[in-house]
Design a protein around this motif. Structure first.
Motif, PDB file in Angstrom:
ATOM      1  N   MET A 152       7.013  11.705  -0.327  1.00 24.39           N
ATOM      2  CA  MET A 152       6.806  10.285  -0.009  1.00 24.39           C
ATOM      3  C   MET A 152       6.933  10.033   1.491  1.00 24.39           C
ATOM      4  O   MET A 152       6.190   9.238   2.067  1.00 24.39           O
ATOM      5  N   TRP A 153       7.885  10.722   2.142  1.00 28.81           N
ATOM      6  CA  TRP A 153       8.101  10.493   3.566  1.00 28.81           C
ATOM      7  C   TRP A 153       6.922  10.973   4.407  1.00 28.81           C
ATOM      8  O   TRP A 153       6.716  10.489   5.520  1.00 28.81           O
ATOM      9  N   GLU A 154       6.128  11.891   3.891  1.00 27.43           N
ATOM     10  CA  GLU A 154       4.927  12.315   4.606  1.00 27.43           C
ATOM     11  C   GLU A 154       3.997  11.133   4.857  1.00 27.43           C
ATOM     12  O   GLU A 154       3.239  11.115   5.835  1.00 27.43           O
ATOM     13  N   VAL A 155       4.021  10.157   3.960  1.00 33.09           N
ATOM     14  CA  VAL A 155       3.245   8.930   4.147  1.00 33.09           C
ATOM     15  C   VAL A 155       4.121   7.822   4.717  1.00 33.09           C
ATOM     16  O   VAL A 155       3.713   7.096   5.625  1.00 33.09           O
ATOM     17  N   GLY A 156       5.345   7.705   4.198  1.00 29.44           N
ATOM     18  CA  GLY A 156       6.229   6.627   4.630  1.00 29.44           C
ATOM     19  C   GLY A 156       6.702   6.763   6.061  1.00 29.44           C
ATOM     20  O   GLY A 156       6.892   5.754   6.753  1.00 29.44           O
ATOM     21  N   GLY A 157       6.876   7.977   6.540  1.00 29.28           N
ATOM     22  CA  GLY A 157       7.311   8.181   7.917  1.00 29.28           C
ATOM     23  C   GLY A 157       6.323   7.621   8.930  1.00 29.28           C
ATOM     24  O   GLY A 157       6.713   6.837   9.815  1.00 29.28           O
ATOM     25  N   PRO A 158       5.042   7.990   8.841  1.00 28.29           N
ATOM     26  CA  PRO A 158       4.075   7.417   9.778  1.00 28.29           C
ATOM     27  C   PRO A 158       4.006   5.894   9.722  1.00 28.29           C
ATOM     28  O   PRO A 158       3.890   5.235  10.767  1.00 28.29           O
ATOM     29  N   VAL A 159       4.078   5.312   8.523  1.00 27.67           N
ATOM     30  CA  VAL A 159       4.068   3.853   8.414  1.00 27.67           C
ATOM     31  C   VAL A 159       5.273   3.258   9.133  1.00 27.67           C
ATOM     32  O   VAL A 159       5.158   2.286   9.888  1.00 27.67           O
ATOM     33  N   THR A 160       6.437   3.850   8.934  1.00 25.60           N
ATOM     34  CA  THR A 160       7.658   3.347   9.549  1.00 25.60           C
ATOM     35  C   THR A 160       7.604   3.452  11.070  1.00 25.60           C
ATOM     36  O   THR A 160       7.920   2.486  11.793  1.00 25.60           O
ATOM     37  N   HIS A 161       7.199   4.599  11.579  1.00 33.18           N
ATOM     38  CA  HIS A 161       7.147   4.783  13.035  1.00 33.18           C
ATOM     39  C   HIS A 161       6.124   3.847  13.671  1.00 33.18           C
ATOM     40  O   HIS A 161       6.376   3.266  14.735  1.00 33.18           O
ATOM     41  N   ASN A 186       0.826  -1.209   0.000  1.00 27.22           N
ATOM     42  CA  ASN A 186       0.000   0.000   0.000  1.00 27.22           C
ATOM     43  C   ASN A 186       0.859   1.258   0.000  1.00 27.22           C
ATOM     44  O   ASN A 186       0.572   2.224  -0.712  1.00 27.22           O
ATOM     45  N   LEU A 187       1.938   1.237   0.775  1.00 26.17           N
ATOM     46  CA  LEU A 187       2.854   2.366   0.764  1.00 26.17           C
ATOM     47  C   LEU A 187       3.545   2.478  -0.594  1.00 26.17           C
ATOM     48  O   LEU A 187       3.716   3.583  -1.131  1.00 26.17           O
ATOM     49  N   GLY A 188       3.938   1.343  -1.165  1.00 29.72           N
ATOM     50  CA  GLY A 188       4.569   1.369  -2.472  1.00 29.72           C
ATOM     51  C   GLY A 188       3.670   1.947  -3.543  1.00 29.72           C
ATOM     52  O   GLY A 188       4.101   2.756  -4.380  1.00 29.72           O
ATOM     53  N   SER A 189       2.399   1.557  -3.521  1.00 35.05           N
ATOM     54  CA  SER A 189       1.430   2.089  -4.487  1.00 35.05           C
ATOM     55  C   SER A 189       1.234   3.585  -4.304  1.00 35.05           C
ATOM     56  O   SER A 189       1.228   4.357  -5.272  1.00 35.05           O
ATOM     57  N   ARG A 190       1.087   4.009  -3.059  1.00 38.33           N
ATOM     58  CA  ARG A 190       0.855   5.431  -2.786  1.00 38.33           C
ATOM     59  C   ARG A 190       2.053   6.274  -3.206  1.00 38.33           C
ATOM     60  O   ARG A 190       1.895   7.338  -3.828  1.00 38.33           O
ATOM     61  N   CYS A 191       3.258   5.812  -2.880  1.00 37.80           N
ATOM     62  CA  CYS A 191       4.450   6.579  -3.234  1.00 37.80           C
ATOM     63  C   CYS A 191       4.658   6.623  -4.740  1.00 37.80           C
ATOM     64  O   CYS A 191       5.100   7.647  -5.285  1.00 37.80           O
ATOM     65  N   ALA A 192       4.340   5.546  -5.437  1.00 37.19           N
ATOM     66  CA  ALA A 192       4.442   5.555  -6.897  1.00 37.19           C
ATOM     67  C   ALA A 192       3.512   6.603  -7.499  1.00 37.19           C
ATOM     68  O   ALA A 192       3.876   7.308  -8.451  1.00 37.19           O
ATOM     69  N   TRP A 193       2.344   6.733  -6.947  1.00 39.39           N
ATOM     70  CA  TRP A 193       1.372   7.727  -7.428  1.00 39.39           C
ATOM     71  C   TRP A 193       1.903   9.146  -7.199  1.00 39.39           C
ATOM     72  O   TRP A 193       1.801  10.012  -8.065  1.00 39.39           O
ATOM     73  N   ILE A 194       2.484   9.368  -6.011  1.00 35.98           N
ATOM     74  CA  ILE A 194       3.064  10.679  -5.689  1.00 35.98           C
ATOM     75  C   ILE A 194       4.161  11.034  -6.690  1.00 35.98           C
ATOM     76  O   ILE A 194       4.210  12.148  -7.232  1.00 35.98           O
ATOM     77  N   VAL A 195       5.064  10.094  -6.946  1.00 38.24           N
ATOM     78  CA  VAL A 195       6.191  10.357  -7.836  1.00 38.24           C
ATOM     79  C   VAL A 195       5.722  10.530  -9.279  1.00 38.24           C
ATOM     80  O   VAL A 195       6.221  11.389 -10.008  1.00 38.24           O
ATOM     81  N   ALA A 196       4.740   9.746  -9.698  1.00 38.08           N
ATOM     82  CA  ALA A 196       4.228   9.877 -11.067  1.00 38.08           C
ATOM     83  C   ALA A 196       3.654  11.265 -11.303  1.00 38.08           C
ATOM     84  O   ALA A 196       3.935  11.902 -12.339  1.00 38.08           O
ATOM     85  N   ASP A 197       2.880  11.745 -10.366  1.00 39.61           N
ATOM     86  CA  ASP A 197       2.290  13.071 -10.540  1.00 39.61           C
ATOM     87  C   ASP A 197       3.362  14.160 -10.532  1.00 39.61           C
ATOM     88  O   ASP A 197       3.270  15.146 -11.275  1.00 39.61           O
ATOM     89  N   ALA A 198       4.401  13.987  -9.714  1.00 35.60           N
ATOM     90  CA  ALA A 198       5.495  14.961  -9.688  1.00 35.60           C
ATOM     91  C   ALA A 198       6.248  14.955 -11.017  1.00 35.60           C
ATOM     92  O   ALA A 198       6.585  16.012 -11.567  1.00 35.60           O
ATOM     93  N   ILE A 199       6.527  13.774 -11.552  1.00 32.61           N
ATOM     94  CA  ILE A 199       7.226  13.678 -12.835  1.00 32.61           C
ATOM     95  C   ILE A 199       6.399  14.304 -13.950  1.00 32.61           C
ATOM     96  O   ILE A 199       6.919  15.061 -14.788  1.00 32.61           O
ATOM     97  N   ALA A 200       5.106  13.995 -13.970  1.00 30.59           N
ATOM     98  CA  ALA A 200       4.245  14.504 -15.033  1.00 30.59           C
ATOM     99  C   ALA A 200       4.127  16.023 -15.004  1.00 30.59           C
ATOM    100  O   ALA A 200       3.865  16.653 -16.040  1.00 30.59           O
TER     101      ALA A 200
END
Length: 410
Positions: free
Chosen positions: A336-345, A305-319
């Motif tokens: 990405m860390w705005e989402v990945g940080g909470p998951v990690t903690h 789920n984190l991988g999917s969300r981060c891919a979406w974030i990066v795709a929109d930034a690239i586009a």
């Protein structure tokens, strides 16, 4: 977009979600992977992943909604904590989860990308940093989503964000026959022993039971992480009866067995956050996403789920356009860390015995359905989950009945 677009290394859920989304947005993309779709279909079990409703929504938006068998769509989850008496409750995710064998799902995504005109380059081996650099000369940016050698060489471990230097659990995951069907996700905790998850999963043989063993090192479940495949089922039965009785109730002993020798995964994961930006000798930048950036223990079920969300974030930034320089990569990584940080903690917290306020929340969930729904709903909203679980005051507001969360933040 000028040049030759974006190169993506890795054909897991992060790399393929990014490739499909960029393709949808009109960005030229090349996907580099170790094996082709047919090789993946015939391979060993790579994981047993649950994908949240938000992830399923993204796949639907991409036109890549596959294997949505109703028998593997989970709206509810039951938690059982061993004790005298045991603590048990059932709550709702809010949106249905799905589990599908990635030997089915990932090749389906690859086929979608190729059939829509995407370019896939099969390397046959795990690329190293030198190979990523050679590929980068064809592209404006390299995004690295997988690759054991290249990840270790390009993206060093961030010690400030990686508190563990060894695995906190030993892992075994498998696909099993011989459990009574249920569309409820089962989360079983035995303090000091480990955690056992059971979910219906779409496999090559239809809907079966996916079981994940998270064994505390030195505990009774550790043996399951080392046994030959044909000895695992028999060894699990007495362990289920002693440590996870609710799970044992669902087993049909005479029929309980792994599907086959390639349907078992054993190993361990050291939770690791890496520095996600690297400059290549070519002068191009490499950006890590997914497990190449953040690798968490599967305890909270957030990896895909984190991988999917981060891919979406990066795709929109690239586009949105370049230049795809170091500043671009740092900004994308921060988002990405705005989402990945909470998951990690959150995941790192759950690898330790629960804090007093977390235990208070779980005890309340055992007697109040609204709190049970809050607790289970956290798995669909990891950003909110961490904001709640890291705050005794926020937990008090929930338990005392004057605060209700929303589950649409991710």
């Amino acid at each position: 977009m000028a040049g030759n677009g974006i190169g993506i290394v890795g054909a897991g859920i992060s790399g393929l979600t990014l490739a499909l989304r960029l393709q949808q947005l009109g960005v030229e993309t090349t996907l580099y992977c170790e094996g082709d779709a047919e090789t993946l279909r015939k391979g060993r079990l790579p994981n047993t992943v649950g994908r949240s409703g938000h992830t399923l929504d993204r796949e639907r938006a991409l036109g890549s909604a596959h294997y949505r068998d109703p028998g593997a769509m989970m709206i509810d989850a039951m938690l059982s904590l061993k004790g005298d008496p045991p603590l048990e409750f059932t709550g709702t995710f809010g949106k249905a989860y799905n589990a599908t064998d990635f030997r089915l799902l990932i090749p389906a995504f690859m086929d979608d990308f190729a059939e829509r005109g995407g370019t896939i380059v099969v390397s046959g081996t795990a690329p190293d940093a030198e190979q990523v650099d050679r590929w980068s000369r064809r592209h404006e940016l390299m995004v690295v989503a997988a690759g054991r050698r290249s990840v270790a060489e390009l993206f060093p471990r961030d010690p400030e964000l990686s508190p563990y230097d060894r695995p906190q659990r030993l892992l075994a995951a498998g696909l099993f026959h011989g459990m009574r069907p249920s569309d409820v996700f089962s989360f079983n905790i035995a303090g000091g022993v480990g955690e056992i998850f059971r979910a219906p999963i779409v496999s090559r043989e239809g809907v079966v039971s996916g079981i994940i063993i998270e064994a505390v090192p030195g505990g009774p479940f550790e043996v399951i992480t080392r046994l030959p495949w044909n000895e695992v089922a028999a060894a699990l039965l007495p362990l289920f009866r002693e440590h996870t009785p609710r799970l044992a109730e669902r087993v049909e002993p005479d029929a309980f067995e792994l599907l086959g020798p390639t349907d078992l995964l054993q190993g361990a994961i050291t939770p690791t956050v890496r520095r996600p930006v690297a400059e290549l000798p070519s002068g191009r930048m490499a950006l890590a996403i997914g497990d190449a950036y953040v690798t968490n223990d599967p305890l909270t079920g957030q990896g895909a789920n984190l991988g999917s969300r981060c891919a979406w974030i990066v795709a929109d930034a690239i586009a949105a356009g370049g230049p795809y320089d170091a500043a671009f990569c740092r900004a994308a990584a921060a988002r990405m860390w705005e989402v990945g940080g909470p998951v990690t903690h959150w995941t790192n917290m759950f690898l330790q015995p629960p804090a007093e306020h977390v235990m208070r929340l779980m005890l309340a969930a055992g007697t109040r359905q609204d709190v049970a729904d809050v607790m289970v709903g956290l798995f669909a909203d990891p950003v909110y989950a961490w904001s709640l679980l890291s705050s005794p005051e926020a937990v008090s507001r929930i338990v005392d009945g004057d605060g209700r969360p929303l589950y649409d933040r991710v």
